[in-house]
Design a protein around this motif. Structure first.
Motif, PDB file in Angstrom:
ATOM      1  N   UNK A   1       0.854  -1.187   0.000  1.00 49.24           N
ATOM      2  CA  UNK A   1       0.000   0.000   0.000  1.00 49.24           C
ATOM      3  C   UNK A   1       0.895   1.243   0.000  1.00 49.24           C
ATOM      4  N   UNK A   2       0.653   2.135  -0.938  1.00 54.14           N
ATOM      5  CA  UNK A   2       1.402   3.383  -1.046  1.00 54.14           C
ATOM      6  C   UNK A   2       0.441   4.543  -1.236  1.00 54.14           C
ATOM      7  N   UNK A   3       0.952   5.743  -1.083  1.00 53.00           N
ATOM      8  CA  UNK A   3       0.154   6.955  -1.279  1.00 53.00           C
ATOM      9  C   UNK A   3       0.492   7.552  -2.638  1.00 53.00           C
ATOM     10  N   UNK A   4      -0.534   7.803  -3.414  1.00 59.17           N
ATOM     11  CA  UNK A   4      -0.309   8.422  -4.712  1.00 59.17           C
ATOM     12  C   UNK A   4       0.213   9.833  -4.559  1.00 59.17           C
TER      13      UNK A   4
ATOM     14  N   UNK B   1       3.903  13.981   4.891  1.00 58.36           N
ATOM     15  CA  UNK B   1       2.445  14.076   4.903  1.00 58.36           C
ATOM     16  C   UNK B   1       1.887  13.319   3.700  1.00 58.36           C
ATOM     17  N   UNK B   2       0.759  12.654   3.876  1.00 58.71           N
ATOM     18  CA  UNK B   2       0.087  11.985   2.760  1.00 58.71           C
ATOM     19  C   UNK B   2      -1.391  12.363   2.757  1.00 58.71           C
ATOM     20  N   UNK B   3      -1.987  12.233   1.573  1.00 53.02           N
ATOM     21  CA  UNK B   3      -3.439  12.343   1.461  1.00 53.02           C
ATOM     22  C   UNK B   3      -4.019  10.934   1.613  1.00 53.02           C
ATOM     23  N   UNK B   4      -4.768  10.668   2.657  1.00 56.61           N
ATOM     24  CA  UNK B   4      -5.272   9.304   2.868  1.00 56.61           C
ATOM     25  C   UNK B   4      -6.220   8.841   1.774  1.00 56.61           C
ATOM     26  N   UNK B   5      -6.857   9.771   1.076  1.00 56.02           N
ATOM     27  CA  UNK B   5      -7.780   9.372   0.011  1.00 56.02           C
ATOM     28  C   UNK B   5      -7.045   8.937  -1.250  1.00 56.02           C
ATOM     29  N   UNK B   6      -5.737   9.090  -1.291  1.00 55.66           N
ATOM     30  CA  UNK B   6      -4.968   8.750  -2.489  1.00 55.66           C
ATOM     31  C   UNK B   6      -4.223   7.424  -2.347  1.00 55.66           C
ATOM     32  N   UNK B   7      -4.606   6.604  -1.381  1.00 46.35           N
ATOM     33  CA  UNK B   7      -3.907   5.330  -1.189  1.00 46.35           C
ATOM     34  C   UNK B   7      -4.227   4.363  -2.327  1.00 46.35           C
ATOM     35  N   UNK B   8      -3.231   3.627  -2.781  1.00 49.94           N
ATOM     36  CA  UNK B   8      -3.396   2.570  -3.759  1.00 49.94           C
ATOM     37  C   UNK B   8      -2.366   1.489  -3.485  1.00 49.94           C
TER      38      UNK B   8
ATOM     39  N   UNK C   1      -9.556 -11.857   5.853  1.00 53.56           N
ATOM     40  CA  UNK C   1     -10.886 -12.419   5.575  1.00 53.56           C
ATOM     41  C   UNK C   1     -11.817 -11.422   4.916  1.00 53.56           C
ATOM     42  N   UNK C   2     -11.322 -10.250   4.537  1.00 52.63           N
ATOM     43  CA  UNK C   2     -12.186  -9.222   3.955  1.00 52.63           C
ATOM     44  C   UNK C   2     -11.604  -8.727   2.630  1.00 52.63           C
ATOM     45  N   UNK C   3     -11.882  -9.425   1.523  1.00 44.12           N
ATOM     46  CA  UNK C   3     -11.402  -8.939   0.221  1.00 44.12           C
ATOM     47  C   UNK C   3     -12.022  -7.578  -0.106  1.00 44.12           C
ATOM     48  N   UNK C   4     -11.212  -6.700  -0.628  1.00 47.62           N
ATOM     49  CA  UNK C   4     -11.646  -5.344  -0.956  1.00 47.62           C
ATOM     50  C   UNK C   4     -11.657  -5.169  -2.469  1.00 47.62           C
ATOM     51  N   UNK C   5     -12.699  -4.504  -2.960  1.00 48.73           N
ATOM     52  CA  UNK C   5     -12.819  -4.277  -4.398  1.00 48.73           C
ATOM     53  C   UNK C   5     -11.912  -3.133  -4.824  1.00 48.73           C
ATOM     54  N   UNK C   6     -11.356  -3.274  -6.010  1.00 51.28           N
ATOM     55  CA  UNK C   6     -10.486  -2.236  -6.548  1.00 51.28           C
ATOM     56  C   UNK C   6     -10.460  -2.291  -8.057  1.00 51.28           C
ATOM     57  N   UNK C   7      -9.580  -1.493  -8.634  1.00 57.11           N
ATOM     58  CA  UNK C   7      -9.472  -1.419 -10.087  1.00 57.11           C
ATOM     59  C   UNK C   7      -8.068  -0.976 -10.467  1.00 57.11           C
ATOM     60  N   UNK C   8      -7.543  -1.552 -11.553  1.00 58.24           N
ATOM     61  CA  UNK C   8      -6.233  -1.140 -12.053  1.00 58.24           C
ATOM     62  C   UNK C   8      -6.369   0.237 -12.687  1.00 58.24           C
ATOM     63  N   UNK C   9      -5.627   1.197 -12.171  1.00 58.03           N
ATOM     64  CA  UNK C   9      -5.698   2.557 -12.692  1.00 58.03           C
ATOM     65  C   UNK C   9      -4.501   2.906 -13.568  1.00 58.03           C
ATOM     66  N   UNK C  10      -3.412   2.139 -13.454  1.00 60.43           N
ATOM     67  CA  UNK C  10      -2.251   2.435 -14.282  1.00 60.43           C
ATOM     68  C   UNK C  10      -1.336   1.215 -14.337  1.00 60.43           C
ATOM     69  N   UNK C  11      -0.775   0.996 -15.512  1.00 64.09           N
ATOM     70  CA  UNK C  11       0.248  -0.034 -15.703  1.00 64.09           C
ATOM     71  C   UNK C  11       1.531   0.688 -16.062  1.00 64.09           C
ATOM     72  N   UNK C  12       2.572   0.483 -15.257  1.00 67.73           N
ATOM     73  CA  UNK C  12       3.829   1.182 -15.487  1.00 67.73           C
ATOM     74  C   UNK C  12       4.431   0.769 -16.826  1.00 67.73           C
TER      75      UNK C  12
END
Length: 397
Positions: A59-62, A231-238, A266-277
């Motif tokens: 987990x990193x901050x964008x 400092x990080x923006x918590x809403x930008x985590x990916x 035990x709690x899978x979280x939904x997500x989406x690929x936003x970028x491929x390096x």
């Protein structure tokens, strides 16, 4: 009676020996080195599946910010701590101004003096302008009198000289005024620069965020660009995920993802690929993708490990086979096919995509209904005798 008993005994011993030899032969043929190799077999069938990619990431901050001074100095105070939530413009830390306030005061005095010099230059310019106007009027009158021969030529030339001197005085006064104004602008710019430097000593939060690092304490000396607060923006985590290059076919932005955090297995979280390096890791032979959360989970931390599974579009109908049945013979990849008489034949195949549950597409080399060996007790050859079983148990030889 004795000869009969002796014959009976010999017959009994011979029969017992035959039985033992038969039992030994049976054991050798059924369980010894000459026994057939036990195998599990599956029939090739047609089907389709949804391929998937699996990778490990962190987990990193964008958007993260390293906040520090623009010039070397000593930290005066740190106003926040790790974990604090800050708002835009909030004071995070402040640097020691040293003599900066005194320099600002001195520059303000110099600017005031420059303002007085501008006022004096303006007065001198006005005086020179008035003298020039008077000289012009006198020269014009003397020229008219000279044309009528009422005064001498020398008197006329003297008035013309006075006019020229007055015009030169105006030019000098204008130059002094311009110089005074330029000096005033220079001091104003220096004052603005000092005010900006003084403002830069106050380290403010650029956005609303969470403090994740406090890298300097009050009294410590830092260089220009060194971070005092992170400092990080918590809403930008990916999640930054790495996938094996050999299995990354189909990796693209927009794919749905299931993210399992190490802290919430035990709690899978939904997500989406936003970028491929665009740049892959040539050392680890991995491709890198960034996966964003659909809904940010509570309690997630930067640097936490996560398992990511990407779901690709379903494949077209094709022959399917467990990839455990694939074998390599020299340069060929194929399977051991079982014919109707129980014999083995190595069949080269061309395979396509594979799924995470072990299914692989067979593009060429087999037909639907062919029996293929999946697991065997030992390596097989075309001359191997096999025994088809439902499952292999015990230790493999």
């Amino acid at each position: 009676m004795k000869p009969f008993s002796l014959v009976s005994r010999r017959l009994a011993l011979a029969l017992l020996g035959a039985v033992l030899i038969g039992a030994l032969a049976f054991v050798v043929m059924r369980a010894g080195p000459l026994a057939p190799t036990r195998v599990t077999v599956v029939k090739v069938s047609e089907g389709r599946f949804a391929p998937a990619l699996f990778g490990i990431g962190t987990v990193e901050a964008r958007r993260s910010y390293l906040i520090g001074p623009t010039a070397a100095g000593r930290v005066r105070v740190v106003a926040v701590d790790v974990g604090d939530t800050v708002r835009p413009g909030q004071l995070l830390a402040e640097m020691d101004p040293v003599d900066l306030d005194q320099r600002v005061a001195a520059l303000e005095a110099s600017r005031a003096r420059a303002g007085s010099a501008v006022a004096a230059a303006q007065a001198q310019h006005q005086d020179a302008t008035a003298r020039r106007e008077l000289a012009i009027v006198n020269a014009r009158r003397y020229i008219e009198l000279g044309e009528q021969n009422f005064i001498s030529v020398g008197a006329v030339e003297a008035r013309r000289q006075e006019q020229t001197s007055a015009e030169a005085g105006v030019s000098a006064a204008q130059a002094n005024l311009d110089a005074a104004r330029q000096d005033l602008r220079r001091l104003a710019a220096e004052q603005a620069a000092l005010h900006q430097q003084r403002t830069n000593l106050r380290l403010l939060a650029p956005v609303a965020g969470v403090v994740i690092g406090r890298d300097a304490e009050a009294g410590s000396t830092v260089v220009a660009g060194q971070a005092v607060i992170r400092l990080i923006e918590p809403t930008s985590l990916w999640v930054k995920v790495r996938f094996d290059q050999g299995r990354s076919a189909g990796l693209a932005a927009g794919l749905p993802a299931a993210v399992v955090l190490r802290s919430q297995p035990s709690q899978p979280l939904a997500g989406q690929v936003v970028r491929v390096e665009a740049v892959s890791d040539s050392v680890t032979e991995e491709r890198v993708a960034l996966v964003a959360f659909d809904h940010l989970p509570a309690g997630v931390s930067v640097g936490e490990l996560a398992e990511v599974t990407l779901t690709l579009p379903a494949t077209a109908p094709a022959l399917l086979l467990p990839n455990a049945g694939l074998q390599r013979q020299g340069e060929q990849v194929g399977v051991w096919r079982v014919d109707g008489s129980g014999g083995l034949h190595f069949a080269p195949v061309r395979v396509g995509r594979s799924s995470l549950d072990g299914q692989v597409q067979v593009l060429d080399g087999l037909d639907a209904g062919d029996a293929v060996v999946v697991h065997s007790e030992k390596a097989l050859t075309a001359r191997s005798r096999i025994q088809v079983v439902d499952a292999l148990t015990g230790l493999l030889r």
